[in-house]
Design an enzyme around this catalytic site. Structure first.
Site, short mmCIF file in Angstrom:
data_model
loop_
_atom_site.label_atom_id
_atom_site.label_comp_id
_atom_site.label_asym_id
_atom_site.label_seq_id
_atom_site.Cartn_x
_atom_site.Cartn_y
_atom_site.Cartn_z
N ILE A 77 0.70 -1.17 0.00
CA ILE A 77 0.07 0.18 0.02
C ILE A 77 0.76 1.25 0.06
O ILE A 77 0.27 2.39 -0.15
CB ILE A 77 -0.86 -0.05 1.12
CG1 ILE A 77 -0.17 -0.11 2.60
CG2 ILE A 77 -2.09 -1.03 0.96
CD1 ILE A 77 -1.11 0.05 3.79
N GLY A 78 2.10 1.42 0.17
CA GLY A 78 3.14 2.20 0.30
C GLY A 78 4.67 1.74 0.01
O GLY A 78 4.98 0.86 0.12
N GLY A 125 8.46 4.09 0.02
CA GLY A 125 9.33 5.49 0.21
C GLY A 125 10.63 5.02 -0.06
O GLY A 125 11.03 4.11 -1.02
N GLY A 126 11.65 5.97 0.33
CA GLY A 126 12.98 5.81 -0.20
C GLY A 126 13.64 4.56 0.51
O GLY A 126 14.33 4.09 0.03
N MET A 127 13.20 3.98 1.84
CA MET A 127 13.95 3.15 2.44
C MET A 127 12.93 2.00 2.80
O MET A 127 13.50 0.71 3.24
CB MET A 127 14.72 3.65 3.52
CG MET A 127 13.96 4.19 4.74
SD MET A 127 14.75 4.79 6.12
CE MET A 127 13.78 5.19 7.24
N GLY A 128 11.60 2.27 2.96
CA GLY A 128 10.74 1.29 3.45
C GLY A 128 9.56 0.88 2.37
O GLY A 128 9.33 2.00 1.69
N VAL A 170 5.36 -0.49 2.57
CA VAL A 170 4.46 -0.51 3.75
C VAL A 170 3.32 -1.64 2.84
O VAL A 170 2.83 -1.33 1.96
CB VAL A 170 3.71 0.67 3.94
CG1 VAL A 170 2.45 0.42 4.98
CG2 VAL A 170 4.87 1.75 4.46
N LYS A 179 5.44 -2.64 8.08
CA LYS A 179 6.36 -1.61 7.41
C LYS A 179 7.91 -2.43 7.48
O LYS A 179 8.20 -2.86 8.64
CB LYS A 179 6.84 -0.27 8.04
CG LYS A 179 7.83 0.63 7.18
CD LYS A 179 7.59 1.85 7.64
CE LYS A 179 8.52 3.08 6.90
NZ LYS A 179 8.73 4.25 7.11
N ASP A 231 9.17 15.41 7.76
CA ASP A 231 8.76 14.96 6.39
C ASP A 231 7.19 15.17 6.33
O ASP A 231 6.41 14.24 5.81
CB ASP A 231 9.14 13.95 6.06
CG ASP A 231 8.93 13.42 4.68
OD1 ASP A 231 8.91 14.48 3.70
OD2 ASP A 231 8.55 12.27 4.16
#
Length: 863
Positions: free
Chosen positions: A86-87, A89-92, A94, A111, A204
């Site tokens: 569902i998501g 990012g730069g390092m993770g 989800v 996560k 952020d």
């Protein structure tokens, strides 16, 4: 790439990226050959990247392999079944997941760290995010449920699954009114305020990190780059993670890499509110280079939200459809609230998220807001808007009283104004003189190209100060202000320790006016501070006199400074300011003794070592970074004196033909210079120039030892620092002087390499600058000596070219003729200095040296 080699590369990159560029050069050369090139590639990629990355830097540059990001779907991790992603990012990553082996069905968000990002630094940051979430319990923050390490050593944590939409999308889909948007914004502020009270900065904040449920409850997500203010551990190296904030919502201090505080989140909330009100962000940074982002966020003032709203004719291109409101509803309070949150200087924003939210709440309740000037008209208008009927009735009563009172009051006011007029004029002149030099000047002194404006300020300030001097007798406070004003003016005119206008004659006049007042105050007062202040002016006069080689008067003022300071040291032996000032005075006495013809070199060295002994005995502490009244911190004063004393000892060793000792001492001076530059963030122009001087000294000694590659690195770094300082302010006398020496040092390196053509190019660049400096200040013996040495070295290069020439005889003779001409030019400068009594002792052999060189080259021409 094998894991052992990669671990070495990763560790070296993290270590080098934290270093000062000058130290990094040396450290790179010490790395093993098998990893040095890979580390250089990583450093270069990090420094040259302009765009904010959306994937790990290690993946982006092919250091590690990527793999499918959906490999976790269908997998069970510690009793949670992964359902879908569902998501990302730069390092993770989800995922939505479902708890197994439970009496009830519970959907959660889980996560995980991305493949390729499982470095020690990322894992520490991942653990920090989990620690942060565990400390936050608020209805508008997604809650931490569980966490741990998966079977394949992947860290994970489980959070409350927020079923909703990102803030912007929710506002558009639900067609929220202005009031409804502000109500949701206040809930978001409550969540951020809770984080701040638990010493957490989010760093952020953006609409996609805020989900809103169907019942209009916002939830704050993603604390992946949050910072714990209470954490004793050093901040993790974010450089290895890339630029991991979102530029559209980042504050100026984030963009520039400066220290972040809770004010950083206030700024991001300001961007979010701007977008909620106007349907557009204050800056358009999408797709822009990093330099363009810096210019937009750090230099450009955003338009008022009401103006942006008015220009939204086509909402298909906006980030969020604007609410159905009129521009007048944003004008005034809401415009000012948003713009206060978006101030460039963090100290000018709201002091906290609570204060920000309180202003929004006051707007909704019809109360005055702190973002507006609290004028009577504004506050009265707010009151009237809330109590219209009562105000109208009271106004009728008051109006009948005003007419009778006005006539009597007016007569009293006129008499009082006439009586106070003379006193006000004197006070205004007094205030203006101080303001020009202590407020206006200091606010522009570091601005690029500010020298002409500073010169004008000096002229105006001197006019005011001279007018005040005639009326200052008997008023000790005013006399003290006058002395400080004249001293400050002397600093700007030609003080030798900072950026100045190169007017040494004007500086002497101003300093002597200050000294006359200071000495009268010493006689009238027993305050140790008055002795310190008078001694300090003596020291400044000494430094200017040294520049013009007036050694007799210079010695008087130098020794007077030491003697006048002694009662202050005796009265307050633990006073750090008096201690570091004493260290500086011993340094200056050493300078005098090595410069005058009959000076005692051993006594000079004793004073240099005494200076170092005093300054290095002062214990280090955070308190040393606090600014003193002169704008410098105690740490700056200590490191400045220390590096200078070491540099002088190095110069003495160099003159005595002891290169190894000189090199070791110059290295110590470089260490102190680096500490000086690190005191302020960003470093001051002055500390950068001091660092450049130390780099040049070490580079020159490396060149003399034949280590030309090492020498080039140091000298190139010196040139870079000096060129930046001159580009920022082409009239900066000190920066120009050091840049001329840097070019000369590079010319020396090329000569040692046998490339005389390139050597002459650099030496002529040095010569041009030194000629300009002589035009600015014909009394600066230091620069005149440098000029004469540059001219002599050009002669040496031509002589060397002649001796190595294998072409026609005429070519060899032309080189010797050029050499002779340059030697004679240098000789004439030294002869003129001696004739005028301005030849320093350390230059005492120069006339003989040039005569020998001329005789040698003339003999070569004849043979």
């Amino acid at each position: 790439m094998d894991s052992i080699r990669w671990a070495k590369i990763k560790a070296a990159f993290s270590s080098l990226d934290e270093m000062h560029p000058d130290a990094r050069i040396e450290a790179l050369s010490q790395l093993p050959d098998d990893i040095r090139d890979e580390v250089k590639k990583l450093l270069s990629a990090h420094e040259q990247s302009e765009d904010f990355i959306s994937q790990p830097v290690l993946l982006a540059h092919g250091i590690v392999e990527n793999e499918r990001e959906d490999r976790f779907i269908g997998k069970t991790i510690s009793g949670y079944l992964i359902l879908e992603k569902i998501g990302s990012g730069g390092m993770g990553l989800v995922y939505s997941a479902e708890r197994l082996n439970s009496d009830f069905t519970q959907k959660v968000a889980i996560k995980l760290i991305k493949r390729g990002m499982d470095s020690d630094a990322i894992e520490k940051r991942f653990a920090r995010e989990r620690k942060i979430l565990s400390s936050l319990k608020h209805p508008n923050i997604a809650q931490l449920i569980d966490g741990g390490i998966a079977s394949d050593d992947f860290p994970f944590f489980v959070m409350e699954l927020v079923e909703g939409k990102p803030l912007n999308q929710f506002c558009v889909d639900e067609k929220l009114t202005l009031r409804e948007r502000l109500d949701i914004f206040l809930l978001i502020c409550s969540a951020v305020d809770h984080a701040h009270k638990n010493l957490v900065i989010h760093r952020d904040l953006k609409p996609t990190n805020i989900f809103v449920s169907k019942d209009r409850i916002p939830k704050l997500l993603d604390f992946g780059i949050a910072k714990l203010l209470s954490d004793d551990e050093p901040e993790l190296n974010t450089a290895t993670l890339g630029k991991i904030f979102t530029p559209e919502y980042a504050s100026p201090e984030q963009i520039l890499g400066n220290r972040v505080t809770t004010s950083t989140d206030v700024y991001s909330l300001g961007v979010i509110l701007y977008e909620l009100l106007a349907g557009h962000r204050p800056y358009d940074v999408k797709g822009k280079s990093f330099d363009e982002v810096v210019k937009s966020v750090c230099e450009t003032e955003p338009p008022r939200p009401s103006i942006t709203l008015e220009n939204q004719f086509d909402t298909t291109d906006t980030e969020i459809a604007p609410p159905q409101i009129e521009r007048r509803e944003l004008r005034g309070d809401l415009d000012n609230i948003v713009l206060k949150a978006l101030r460039k200087d963090p100290s000018e924003r709201y002091g906290s998220v609570y204060q920000f939210a309180e202003d929004v709440s006051r707007y909704l309740r019809g109360l005055p807001v702190s973002a507006r000037s609290q004028t009577y008209k504004y506050r009265a208008g707010k009151y009237v808007a809330r109590h219209r009927v009562g105000v109208i009735a009271a106004a009728l009563v008051v109006l009948s009283l005003i007419t009778g009172i006005t006539v009597a009051s007016w007569q009293a006011i006129v008499a009082g104004k006439e009586r106070a007029k003379a006193e006000e004029r004197f006070s205004d002149v007094r205030t203006l003189a101080n303001s020009l030099m202590f407020e206006v000047h200091d606010s522009i002194k570091d601005l690029p190209g500010s020298t002409p404006a500073r010169k004008l300020l000096v002229e105006r300030a001197l006019n005011y100060l001279d007018k005040l001097a005639a009326d200052s007798k008997g008023d000790m406070t005013l006399q003290s202000e006058l002395a400080a004003g004249y001293e400050k003016t002397g600093d700007v005119q030609g003080g030798s320790l900072g950026s100045n206008l190169g007017d040494s004659k004007g500086a002497l006049i101003s300093y002597k006016k200050s000294l006359a007042i200071r000495e009268s105050l010493v006689r009238k007062s027993r305050d140790p501070k008055e002795n310190y202040l008078a001694a300090n002016v003596h020291s400044k006069i000494f430094r200017v006199l040294m520049l013009v080689n007036d050694f007799k008067d210079a010695e008087f003022h130098c020794r007077s400074a030491i003697e006048i300071l002694k009662p202050s040291l005796k009265a307050e032996p633990q006073n750090l300011l008096y201690q570091v000032t004493s260290a500086r005075f011993h340094l200056e006495l050493g300078d005098l003794l090595v410069s005058k013809k009959d000076g005692d070199a051993n006594e000079a060295l004793t004073n240099y070592r005494k200076s170092i002994e005093i300054s290095e005995a002062i214990p280090s502490s955070e308190a040393l970074k606090e600014k003193m009244p002169d704008g410098l911190s105690m740490a700056e004063k200590i490191f400045s004196v220390t590096q200078m004393a070491y540099r002088r000892i190095g110069q003495n060793a160099e003159l005595r033909q002891q290169p190894k000792e000189a090199f070791e001492v110059y290295k110590k001076a470089l260490e102190a210079s680096q500490k000086l530059a690190s005191v302020n963030d960003p470093p001051t122009v002055q500390s950068q120039i001091v660092l450049a001087i130390s780099l040049g000294n070490v580079g020159r000694m490396e060149a003399k030892a034949g280590k030309l590659s090492e020498a080039s690195r140091y000298i190139d770094a010196m040139i870079e620092l000096c060129e930046k300082a001159v580009a920022a302010d082409p009239q900066n006398y000190l920066a120009m002087s050091q840049l001329s020496l840097a070019y000369g040092s590079l010319g020396f390196v090329y000569h040692k390499r046998g490339d005389n053509d390139k050597s002459l190019v650099e030496l002529r660049k040095s010569l041009v600058l030194q000629e300009k400096l002589r035009e600015k200040d014909p009394n600066d013996v230091y620069n005149i000596g440098n000029l004469a040495e540059t001219i002599a070295f050009i002669g040496e290069v031509y002589e060397d070219s002649g001796s190595k020439s294998v072409g026609p005889k005429e070519s060899k003779l032309n080189s010797y003729r050029e050499a002779s001409s340059w030697y004679k030019r240098s000789l004439q400068i030294w002869v003129d200095l001696e004739k005028n009594g301005k030849l320093p002792a350390y230059f005492s052999t120069k006339i003989e040296d040039q005569n020998v060189a001329i005789a040698r080259v003339e003999k070569r021409r004849r043979t």
